[in-house]
Design a protein around this motif. Structure first.
Motif, PDB file in Angstrom:
ATOM      1  N   GLU A  52      -6.845   0.025   3.375  1.00 24.83           N
ATOM      2  CA  GLU A  52      -5.518  -0.448   3.102  1.00 24.83           C
ATOM      3  C   GLU A  52      -5.462  -1.970   2.956  1.00 24.83           C
ATOM      4  O   GLU A  52      -4.633  -2.511   2.230  1.00 24.83           O
ATOM      5  N   GLN A  81      -3.618  -9.857  -2.675  1.00 19.42           N
ATOM      6  CA  GLN A  81      -2.475 -10.761  -2.645  1.00 19.42           C
ATOM      7  C   GLN A  81      -2.926 -12.172  -2.259  1.00 19.42           C
ATOM      8  O   GLN A  81      -2.620 -13.152  -2.945  1.00 19.42           O
ATOM      9  N   LEU A 116      -0.688  -3.333  -6.198  1.00 19.12           N
ATOM     10  CA  LEU A 116       0.422  -3.713  -5.333  1.00 19.12           C
ATOM     11  C   LEU A 116       0.190  -5.081  -4.715  1.00 19.12           C
ATOM     12  O   LEU A 116       1.130  -5.865  -4.534  1.00 19.12           O
ATOM     13  N   HIS A 134       2.811  -8.128  -5.076  1.00 16.94           N
ATOM     14  CA  HIS A 134       3.308  -8.934  -3.958  1.00 16.94           C
ATOM     15  C   HIS A 134       3.070 -10.420  -4.202  1.00 16.94           C
ATOM     16  O   HIS A 134       3.932 -11.252  -3.933  1.00 16.94           O
ATOM     17  N   TRP A 168       2.144   5.402  -3.264  1.00 20.78           N
ATOM     18  CA  TRP A 168       2.498   3.992  -3.163  1.00 20.78           C
ATOM     19  C   TRP A 168       3.120   3.476  -4.453  1.00 20.78           C
ATOM     20  O   TRP A 168       3.976   2.588  -4.426  1.00 20.78           O
ATOM     21  N   VAL A 209       6.800   4.423  -4.381  1.00 24.32           N
ATOM     22  CA  VAL A 209       7.699   3.789  -3.417  1.00 24.32           C
ATOM     23  C   VAL A 209       7.799   2.289  -3.598  1.00 24.32           C
ATOM     24  O   VAL A 209       8.650   1.644  -3.006  1.00 24.32           O
ATOM     25  N   SER A 210       6.906   1.751  -4.392  1.00 27.88           N
ATOM     26  CA  SER A 210       6.957   0.312  -4.603  1.00 27.88           C
ATOM     27  C   SER A 210       8.217  -0.070  -5.372  1.00 27.88           C
ATOM     28  O   SER A 210       8.770   0.718  -6.132  1.00 27.88           O
ATOM     29  N   ARG A 211       8.694  -1.277  -5.138  1.00 27.88           N
ATOM     30  CA  ARG A 211       9.813  -1.800  -5.910  1.00 27.88           C
ATOM     31  C   ARG A 211       9.435  -3.137  -6.480  1.00 27.88           C
ATOM     32  O   ARG A 211       9.116  -4.032  -5.710  1.00 27.88           O
TER      33      ARG A 211
END
Lengths: 336, 336
Positions: free
Chosen positions: B217, B224, B251, B255, B278, B281-283
């Motif tokens: 994870e 990032q 992701l 970010h 994932w 659910v990511s925005r």
DNA sequence: CTGTTAGCGCATTCAA
DNA sequence: TTGAATGCGCTAACAG
């Protein structure tokens, strides 16, 4: 290609008896070093691996533990499973997984299978403590309940009530005054939440409930849809904070708020439960109540070990409750 | 509490021989219905479950399949495992999980265990096709590689190359002109991406690479941090799209862009791979290349079945490549 | 120090 | 239609 070698093959190869081979391989002290070496070499060359099934049949245990859970893909569950597998591997156990989907019926099939397979132990998240399959499992196999707890069963859980209290406290201290609780009808977390409010004689803190339940990923979308159906940008403002029974539900709420154009946490704060990876990847990152998974898994194994030796755990020592802690992230943090 | 019952106990109870019990329980035609009924009832009452270990020892197979994967908590892996377990349950198999962490060394220990346990079959995501442990596994046990493919091994994978092409095409068609590819040194997806650009004789489409790899994870945070370290709000605009080798990496990029205040997808589009939860659910929700997991799992089981019967799969039929499809979501969609 | 023997639970082969 | 005997692979008790 020839069949898999047995100790008989090694014995023949080395011109000794099977028992000698068996003893050599298990490093029995009464075998000469020279023999041990030659036998080990022969075993190695033949690619010998002792069959667990034969040892299990003899009554030595299967070296297999199982976990029965309501979902395998749920972000919290998969983390739990990963730890269980790791801890098991450390201790020489393989891990079998079984997905009950939270269904008592599925549990029945699963438990029968576990018995047939003679697993040495079971980590169980039962659909309910009344589930007959679970009770059978607990009475026939060394079984440790994880995540939940009950004084009756060997269990290591997190205090969901305490978790609820932590959230209530956090909301209170950040000046929130009206909360929507999202989750199943009856959840300890929410009892803890209410209990905190009561204990602090908080007057005027409004609490409402939105019922939502489930173990699959769809819960997020369900909650989101549910909220959008029942509230609009104005009516949702009856609340200034939302507490989801788990991260999936909380994220569903977060998405609904984003759809309604409500700022989080400025307008409404959102808090989840489990501190699963989803909480960390969400934007804004989701505050969540963290369960001490590592500790829980280690303790669960320790308890299982005791059970596996045939020990009966005295009633007072059966149930362990671990303290959760609140991880505050952007979804509830207003800054100073 | 008495020990677990065996067919001998049932035989005694019913006043018949063990063989009769065995036959009755297996519904052998030469046993009278009356006897069958009484024997079944007795078995039920005693809570009898036939021991798999005894049958395995006799050579009947363990009814256990294993999956060896580089992570158990990875969102794509846990979904894959959930499907494998479900499909296995349907076919009377239990599923054992083993986490290699992508380490050839760990694979060695695991494979030895699988042999010792006489699993009937293995689903393997090897650290590499050269891994000696994997090769051993493939030569000793019915083994099907999933997710990846190689002509040499029974394998069912998604065409990562095709996935890369789809992304390139999508970026092109939405007018993007400069892409940052994030992932391991050598990834088929990126070869597919480049291949598409070549095939279309696209001039002036710039491509750069950022190396990042891993199965846990933490990859999200790593990517990032890595981006924030190497780019600022201005320099990152050298790119107008980013393709992550998997959703976790993508992701991480998302970010970083949010941290830099860059609009997604207006400023830079981001696309991932795996279409894991994932991504949903990511925005903004993450566009991602979806692997046909259900089909893959069903096909993998079918292939495994053939292997388990002892069949040798002809070279030409060993490797199956499934077509991925692109799921376009907000992170790349500019509207019309 | 090493070999022989027995038995774990089950399905099957061979007899009756 | 049923029962007795056998063997799967392994370890431990018992003999040398």
């Amino acid at each position: 290609m020839s069949a898999r070698p047995t100790i008989a093959d090694i014995a023949r190869e080395c011109g000794v008896s099977q028992s000698t081979v068996s003893r050599a391989l298990r490093d029995h002290p009464s075998i000469s070093e020279a023999r041990k070496r030659s036998i080990r070499t022969a075993a190695e060359n033949l690619g010998f691996e002792s069959r667990i099934s034969a040892r299990t049949l003899r009554g030595e245990g299967s070296k297999l533990v199982a976990c029965v859970v309501p979902s395998l893909s749920h972000p919290f569950m998969s983390c739990l499973i990963e730890r269980l597998e790791a801890e098991g591997a450390l201790q020489g156990y393989h891990l079998m997984v079984a997905n009950s989907g939270g269904s008592p019926n599925a549990e029945k099939t699963i438990v029968k299978g576990l018995i047939a397979r003679q697993v040495d132990g079971v980590f169980f998240i039962p659909s309910s403590f009344e589930s007959s399959a679970f009770r059978l499992c607990g009475s026939v196999l060394p079984t440790v309940v994880v995540t939940l707890q009950s004084p009756e069963w060997p269990s290591i859980g997190t205090s969901h009530e305490e978790g609820g209290r932590l959230v209530a406290e956090h909301f209170m201290e950040s000046g929130r005054t009206s909360c929507l609780l999202i989750g199943p009808h009856d959840d300890e977390k929410f009892r803890g939440f209410d209990a905190y409010l009561d204990s602090r004689k908080v007057a005027g803190f409004r609490v409402e409930r939105l019922v939502a339940d489930g173990w699959d990923e769809g819960l997020t979308a369900t909650v989101q849809a549910n909220l959008l159906e029942n509230y609009d940008a104005r009516s949702i403002r009856r609340f200034d904070c939302i507490f989801g029974n788990n991260d999936l539900a909380a994220l569903g709420a977060l998405h609904a708020l984003q759809d309604l154009g409500i700022a989080v946490p400025a307008g409404i704060a959102v808090c989840g439960f489990d501190d699963s990876p989803w909480a960390r990847v969400s934007r804004p990152a989701l505050s969540s109540v963290a369960q001490p998974v590592s500790l829980m898994v280690r303790s669960a194994f320790a308890l299982l070990q005791r059970l596996m030796t045939g020990e009966t755990i005295p009633p007072g020592e059966r149930s362990y409750s671990l303290k959760p802690h609140l991880v505050v992230r952007d979804s509830t943090y207003l800054g100073k």
